[in-house]
Scaffold this active site. Sequence first.
Site, mmCIF file in Angstrom:
data_model
loop_
_atom_site.group_PDB
_atom_site.id
_atom_site.type_symbol
_atom_site.label_atom_id
_atom_site.label_comp_id
_atom_site.label_asym_id
_atom_site.label_seq_id
_atom_site.Cartn_x
_atom_site.Cartn_y
_atom_site.Cartn_z
ATOM 1 N N ASP A 1 -17.211 1.946 -2.973
ATOM 2 C CA ASP A 1 -16.454 0.705 -2.762
ATOM 3 C C ASP A 1 -17.327 -0.354 -2.119
ATOM 4 O OD1 ASP A 1 -14.703 -1.301 -2.095
ATOM 5 O OD2 ASP A 1 -13.742 -0.157 -0.467
ATOM 6 N N HIS B 1 -15.179 0.552 1.808
ATOM 7 C CA HIS B 1 -15.019 1.835 2.471
ATOM 8 C C HIS B 1 -16.150 2.798 2.125
ATOM 9 C CE1 HIS B 1 -10.876 0.959 3.772
ATOM 10 N NE2 HIS B 1 -10.831 0.235 2.652
ATOM 11 N N SER C 1 0.802 -1.226 0.000
ATOM 12 C CA SER C 1 0.000 0.000 0.000
ATOM 13 C C SER C 1 0.832 1.272 0.000
ATOM 14 C CB SER C 1 -0.934 0.003 1.204
ATOM 15 O OG SER C 1 -1.819 -1.092 1.100
ATOM 16 N N CYS D 1 -7.687 2.464 0.829
ATOM 17 C CA CYS D 1 -8.750 1.747 0.129
ATOM 18 C C CYS D 1 -8.214 1.043 -1.108
ATOM 19 C CB CYS D 1 -9.855 2.739 -0.254
ATOM 20 S SG CYS D 1 -11.107 2.016 -1.337
ATOM 21 N N ASP E 1 -11.044 -5.912 -1.302
ATOM 22 C CA ASP E 1 -10.464 -4.863 -0.465
ATOM 23 C C ASP E 1 -10.057 -5.494 0.858
ATOM 24 O OD1 ASP E 1 -10.770 -1.511 -0.521
ATOM 25 O OD2 ASP E 1 -10.420 -2.459 1.451
#
Lengths: 630, 366
Positions: free
Chosen positions: A354, A375, A330, A388, A369
């Site tokens: 999402d 999210h 990430s 996210c 996710d």
Amino acid sequence: MPLATPLKNLDRELARFHGRLKAGGIFVVLLAAALLGRAFYLQIAQHDYYIQRAENNRISLVPVAPNRGLILDRKGRILAENYSAYTLELARAQPHDLEATLTEVGKLIEITPGELRRFRRLLAESHEFETVPLKSKLSDEEVAILAANRYRLPGVEVKARLFRNYQAGPGMAHVVGFIGRINDRDLKSLRESGREQNYRGTVHIGKTGLEQSYETLLHGRTGFDQMETDASGRAVRALSRIPPVPGKDLRLYLDEGLQAVAEHAFGDYMGGLVALDPNTGGVLALVSKPGFDPNLFIDGIDPETWKALNESPERPMVNRVLRGIYPPGSTIKPFMGLAGLELGVRKPEDTIVDPGYFSLPNSSHQFRDWKRGGHGIVDLRRAITQSCDTYFYKLAVDMGIDRMHDYLQKFSFGEKTGIDLDGESAGLLPSRDWKQRRWKKIWYPGETVIAGIGQGYHLTTPLQLATATAMLANGGKRIEPRLVQAVRDPLTHVWQPQPVVVHEQLAIKPEDLAVVRQGMMDAMRPGGTAAAAAAGATYTIAGKTGTAQVVGIKQGARYDAGSLSRKNRDHALFIAYAPAENPTIVVAVMVENGGHGGSTAAPIARAVFDYYLTGKRPGNMKFEGSDASD
Amino acid sequence: MPRTSHWLLRGLRHVDGILLTLVVLVLGISLAVVTSASGQSPVRISGHLVNMGLALVLMVLIANVPPHLLSKVGPPLYATGVILLVGVALFGEIRNGARRWLDLGFIAFQPSELLKLALPLMLAWYFQRNEAVLRAKHFMVGGILLLVPFLLILRQPDLGTALMLGASGFYLLFFAGLPWKVILGGATLGAASLPVVWGLMHDYQQRRVLMLLDPASDPLGAGYHIIQSTIAIGSGGLFGKGWMQGTQNQLDFIPERTTDFIYAVFGEEFGYAGAILLVCLYLAIVARGLVIAARAPTLFGRLMAATLSLNLFTYVFVNMGMVSGILPVVGVPLPLMSYGGTALVTLLLGMGILMSVATHRQLNKS
């Protein structure tokens, strides 16, 4: 004949004798001519040659090794220094019996078989006019014994030589590196680069770290004593001297205190951390845990210790900051977000909904996710704050792998950063071309999806992450990381600052950059992924967490020696800079098997920030170094 | 000479002034070079002076002995020498791998040294005795007289000394009138038998010869001496590096530098000019000896004077040739130059014989 008168006979005899005398005289003159002819040849015709031979006999150049430069931290604390000790050395005497001398010396002081083996090896490698070390670091008693018996030991010399000491210990081993005895490979490379002459009389050479990369500056220039020596190789008197030029001292950007804080903050974890000054590229701290004692290597490490170090599953010899390669996870998201904005694929205000997963068109496969249920409605800033995945899956697909590759490359991903240490890994920034070349396969859309969250083929070093993060902090300047801040000339004592090397100035729209930076600041605030690590800070931090699946460090497969549960955990990643408004320090942390970046990696960065920005040390830490300031 | 003259002055009547001057000049050079080569060692210098003084006194004494008396010493001296050589072969002491020394309890010496004078004296006596009836058979007997000690010394083994002795014997036969065709025939035969001689030579002798051909083949071993002495001489140049300034000498690069390799020291410090001077002095000594031989009234005197003169120069040639690298390394000192009592005494005894021959002309005739 019997009738000849005695007188006549005598006359004839005398005449014959006089003839013989003449013949004898001619014979002698011929011999004399031969002698003088030979003398003429030697003394007149070949005089120049023989005078040279005599001078070569008489004069030997004794190399005088220069003092190696010191390595100091940014506050002048010594990381590598020299001390002198006596060594026993033997001249390569011509007419003398070396074996007899060795036996004699062996009767006086203890010479181990190992030292003898080393001596013979060095003897074979050395030049005719050099002395060859037999035993180093003599005790005072041994020096006295040898001095007392010197008269009957032709060619034996006790010399004061300099040795290296790394008092900073294992924590600094990956930065400073170490010197070791010059081996055949070093010799070959010295010869090829034409530096061999400058290493006569020098025993050691930089093998790793700064000792290796700044070898030329640290070493200096070898001087020479022109000595008159007798037939046994003993120096009779000095004729002239070309003094050696000592090596240059290095002052680092690195702060030994900060380094210690960072190392301490790791606790039991292994991993790597690098802290950069985003404005200069200066390396403020560079930790690779575990370390090792560099002093072991100076005079040749014993095989057992070497084996233990080299085969340890913890791989203490690998500099994780430079050579450990991990999927960025990430931590790639801020860069992906910036790419989306800069390439016009996204606007800051663009949102997605999402649902907790992403699917490619005409595909039932769900890219999930990390957060079950998703999210909700997220824009870019929020996507960074909460990390996210779905937002970036979609962004990656919309951007396409080609544009993604080209843009990320500008942040040094997939390229060496150019740090002033050797052995840096370039990592891997995947592209369509690369996959075709490497695997002879086409690029699949699914691979683009996971590339959006830093998974898949993408591999990066902590140093690359830090360099890229510094670009977020300094507005797009790609600066080569530098450990050495200034170099001191040993004769003038003037510190010569080393230039800041700006590799590239990336044109980033300030408003685009601001969005990403806001997202990273939010990540450190309540609701963000690393909020806990920033709690109570008197300054603002901008950061991004990440996790890397355990495939990174190349020989990861060997990890089964360690505990299984820990081994299965992901590597925790964290990138950050502070103060967020006007950054002066950038940190990239990788904690092996640390799980989530927010919980293990971010607190380490926080400790570094605290010390660097406020001088505060972790409460439970004892730091024995001095805080001497400039 | 008035009868009132002191006995010492009377004794000096038999000294040949020219010869003495030349000998003393060379001895003076020797003293200078030994001083330098020994690092001004007082022991060496005083030892050298004592040797010189002793040898000069013996020379003057011999000069006073009339030749006809000297000739009578020949046979007993020769016989003693040969007996001692046999003794060496049977009971001799081995030093450096060769049986050359005879230990008589109070003194150890090499009988071959004795033969250097004994052989010419013996042969000269023999030819003098048979002067009137000299025939081929006498040369054959002479040859046998020469071969006996030659072979005894050769099997010690001491090739160098044997050859030097053989040379002196040959010179005597040559001056006695050995026919040219015999000489040339012998030389041809000798050349033809060289391969055989090579096969009979000892390893170390072969090595020495090979070394001469290529000293660089063993620069730290046996070739070292030749290499260092040629470097010393060559680096001397035209005028040399100056007395006590030779680096090869002062820094121990020249081996045996007060004895066999003294010419290397001399060549280094006094150069080509010095070498010319030294060789000219030797030539002058030889010339004076040949003049004495030409004027000698008896066959014995003629033969001795001529032989000793040529013999001296043979030693000069072999030593200088060895040191400057054109002859193999043989242990032969440089006449009048090398440090060492025995050789110096033998040499000056020879000079004394020359002087005796030179100064007893009239007396003998009367």
